[in-house]
Design a protein around this motif. Structure first.
Motif, short mmCIF file in Angstrom:
data_model
loop_
_atom_site.label_atom_id
_atom_site.label_comp_id
_atom_site.label_asym_id
_atom_site.label_seq_id
_atom_site.Cartn_x
_atom_site.Cartn_y
_atom_site.Cartn_z
N CYS A 279 0.87 -1.17 0.00
CA CYS A 279 0.00 0.00 0.00
C CYS A 279 0.91 1.22 0.00
O CYS A 279 1.75 1.38 0.89
CB CYS A 279 -0.90 -0.01 1.24
N THR A 280 0.75 2.10 -0.99
CA THR A 280 1.68 3.23 -1.16
C THR A 280 1.29 4.47 -0.36
O THR A 280 1.92 5.51 -0.50
CB THR A 280 1.79 3.62 -2.65
N ALA A 281 0.27 4.36 0.49
CA ALA A 281 -0.21 5.53 1.24
C ALA A 281 0.79 5.93 2.33
O ALA A 281 1.75 5.22 2.62
CB ALA A 281 -1.56 5.22 1.88
N ASP A 282 0.53 7.07 2.93
CA ASP A 282 1.32 7.57 4.06
C ASP A 282 0.58 7.25 5.35
O ASP A 282 -0.67 7.27 5.39
CB ASP A 282 1.51 9.09 3.92
N ILE A 283 1.32 6.97 6.43
CA ILE A 283 0.66 6.67 7.70
C ILE A 283 -0.06 7.89 8.26
O ILE A 283 -0.85 7.76 9.20
CB ILE A 283 1.66 6.14 8.74
N GLY A 284 0.17 9.07 7.70
CA GLY A 284 -0.54 10.27 8.14
C GLY A 284 -1.99 10.30 7.71
O GLY A 284 -2.74 11.18 8.14
N TRP A 285 -2.39 9.36 6.86
CA TRP A 285 -3.78 9.29 6.40
C TRP A 285 -4.38 7.96 6.85
O TRP A 285 -3.68 7.02 7.23
CB TRP A 285 -3.84 9.42 4.88
#
Length: 657
Positions: free
Chosen positions: A306-312
């Motif tokens: 998953c290429t998302a950021d942990i900030g989201w």
């Protein structure tokens, strides 16, 4: 509401079945849907008992006596970190790779579940030694890293709700979140590295803490990412590696009620103040685990990315908690998809033998452009044969990008899962199931079992299929938002409005269902929230930032469709001085963009800024935003302007800066 055209005329794609999916057929899907419909509570109770380990089993399932402040499994006790780590040590996964980490510069390291467990325990012990206890809030302001997952899991282990703040947010935005959540500790890094550039996270933390109202913060833990020089406050600041080194590598978890807050995550709303979405421990973790199995069909030999950021929220559910709860191996990436070139994603998939790839439509659209311009970074130039499932997240994916993704990345053999969900829902709500759901580009297809989705009009009445309306969820589900932190009335009014009867969850998105298949297609936000690169930004928040600039008398912000970013931010500004002309237009616009970047963060910078002598307003003083939206899209003004007091000013906003 009027009937609108859908993309459902596009034929279903003939994607081969995965052959071993958790939900194996449409008949099996319908059986689960029917089970949930027949006894909603028993359905969720069965899942909770099957997928989570409980210290004390629950006897209560759903408490709806104080709706919409629903409670699930409240008398049950568990710990999220235990479910994500300890269980893997006894299930045969102790020596299995939990995380493959690739840094911005391409260095690769990995950590097993055993090693991850010990690191989490050491940090959990360190936080306890620094006085952090059950119920205390900890702000996490870190780059994408193993340390980010360690920090989140360590907080969960001691029952301290975490509040992760995206590393691109400014000191002011960080300060708002620190003070609103009442944080007692912050975990950050000396610097963040993305795309070959550094950002001084620790200095931003210091700036935020200097703004006042942060006396509760007694500890700042710093991960040494680059070794860059940073300010230091003795007694308050501590190096992460030194704290970990001094602590035992086991830590008894804090057993908490299923309703104990696991985290607070801030998201933009239609008012200026960000809202802290509060999620529970048991219900949230349940859905993170179940959707990893149902949607992604996760198997022991998969490599999930998953290429998302942990900030989201995507980084919370499908990086920190979901993959670890099911014992998966995952890739975590520090950088950006275009550095050092636009083939970075495809190169990483090839090298790490990724089997499940989950990214944003914005990234796909930008990489399409790069691939068209340079064959060397085209996915066809890489070996992507290990891929078996593709997913998209953050916003609806347009049919042309969907088709390119399926053909050029998936090789025509991978189902493309267009997942609809939100920060508030905790996990997937409407999504295809791999190998089961016939796929239609542009549609998120059908709700997952247990999710009772519908489309209604402004009065809460369900509309016929083929007619547009607003998306609602009719029954509560375990991973749903519990409240807005510190503002329960905002939660009730915003998500369960009286206008819809007070008993329907309002998603805030418009939608339409296909008359033949019943498939859902999301048509966009119905409130004043923009979706820029998959990140929700409140128009009021950006307007407030602009209005705080000494140059600005008034500002209005709208969105317009953008083929790369989904939506682009367009700001209409009236200055306190004269309307700029010539070279001054760009100079002032750049100054305002920099101001917004400092006030909120770079992601909030308007793509266009347009200047006028006054805002188009009704005689009662209300800005006519429908006209500004048309101007932003470059459409001719064909709407009624008879209610506009000063229609001549509309022409002044025609030229973007």
């Amino acid at each position: 509401m009027s009937t609108i055209e859908t993309s459902h005329h596009v034929p279903a794609q003939d994607i081969p079945l995965t052959g071993r999916a958790v939900i194996k057929s449409m008949e099996a899907y319908r059986a689960l849907v029917e089970e949930a419909a027949q006894d909603h509570e028993a359905f969720w109770a069965r899942l909770a008992r099957e997928h989570l380990s409980w210290r004390r089993p629950f006897t209560q399932i759903l408490d709806d006596q104080n709706a919409p402040f629903y409670k699930w499994f409240e008398d049950g006790e568990l710990n999220a970190s235990y479910n994500c780590l300890d269980r893997n040590l006894t299930s045969g996964n102790a020596n299995k790779t939990a995380i493959i980490f690739e840094s911005d510069d391409g260095r690769v390291s990995s950590v097993t579940y055993q090693a991850l467990y010990h690191r989490v325990c050491r940090l959990a012990n360190a936080l306890r030694a620094r006085g952090v206890k059950k119920g205390d809030r900890v702000v996490i302001y870190l780059p994408m890293s193993v340390e980010g997952v360690v920090a989140m899991q360590a907080c969960a282990r001691i029952g301290a709700p975490h509040c992760v703040v995206f590393g691109g947010f400014s000191a002011k935005s960080l300060h708002e979140r620190i003070t609103n959540v009442g944080a007692v500790a912050i975990i950050t890094a000396d610097e963040q590295v993305r795309g070959g550039k550094t950002l001084p996270l620790k200095s931003i933390v210091d700036e935020a803490l200097a703004m006042g109202g942060t006396d509760a913060v007694k500890t700042v833990v710093i991960y040494r990412r680059t070794g860059g020089r940073i300010p230091w406050i003795g007694g308050r600041d501590a190096w992460l590696h030194e704290l970990e080194h001094a602590q035992p590598d086991t830590c008894e978890p804090e057993w908490v009620s299923a309703e104990h807050p696991l985290f607070v995550l801030y998201t933009s709303g239609s008012t200026g103040a960000p809202k802290g979405v509060q999620h529970s421990t048991g219900g949230y973790l349940l859905w993170a685990a179940v959707t990893m199995k149902w949607t992604f069909d996760i198997k022991p030999d998969d490599v999930f990315w998953c290429t998302a950021d942990i900030g989201w929220i995507t980084g919370h559910t499908y990086i920190c908690y979901g993959p670890t709860a099911v014992g998966a191996t995952q890739v975590i990436f520090e950088g950006v998809p275009t550095y050092p070139n636009a083939g970075r994603f495809w190169d990483m998939i090839q090298r790490h033998k990724v089997t499940i790839f989950y990214t944003a439509p914005t990234a796909i659209r930008s990489l399409i452009k790069s691939a068209d311009a340079d064959r060397a970074v085209h996915p066809g130039s890489y070996d992507l044969s290990t891929l078996r499932i593709l997913g998209t997240v953050g916003e609806p994916i347009n049919p042309s990008a969907w088709t390119w993704y399926a053909e050029h990345v998936g090789g025509g053999k991978c189902p493309v899962l267009d997942t609809f969900w939100q920060t508030e829902t905790g996990g997937h709500m409407i999504t295809p199931l791999p190998g089961v759901t016939p796929l239609v580009p542009g549609s998120c297809t059908l709700p997952l079992p247990g999710i009772d989705a519908a489309i209604v009009d402004e009065t809460g009445q369900e509309v016929p299929n083929g007619h547009g309306g607003v998306l609602v969820i009719r029954k509560p589900w375990p991973s749903m938002i519990r409240t807005v932190w510190g503002n329960p009335e905002r939660f009730r009014k915003g998500y369960y409005p009286d206008e819809l009867g007070g008993n329907l969850y309002l998603a805030g998105d418009g939608a339409i269902r296909d008359p033949d298949t019943g498939y859902f297609t999301i048509t966009g936000r119905v409130d004043d929230v923009l979706n820029v690169s998959g990140h929700r930004m409140g128009t009021m928040e950006i307007e407030s930032a602009l209005a705080a600039c000494p140059l600005v008398a008034e500002a209005a912000v709208v969105g317009r469709p953008d083929e790369t970013f989904g939506e682009a931010i367009v700001a209409f500004v009236v200055l306190k001085g004269e309307r700029p002309s010539g070279a001054d237009v760009k100079r002032v616009a750049d100054e305002l963009r920099a101001w917004v970047g400092k006030e909120i963060g770079p992601i909030a910078k308007p793509k266009e800024i347009r200047f006028g002598d006054a805002m188009p307003k009704t005689r009662s003083g209300k800005v006519v935003r429908r006209l500004l939206r048309s101007v932003a899209k470059g459409e001719p003004i064909s709407q009624d302007t008879s209610t506009v007091e000063n229609p001549a000013v509309i022409a002044q906003f025609a030229d973007p800066a």
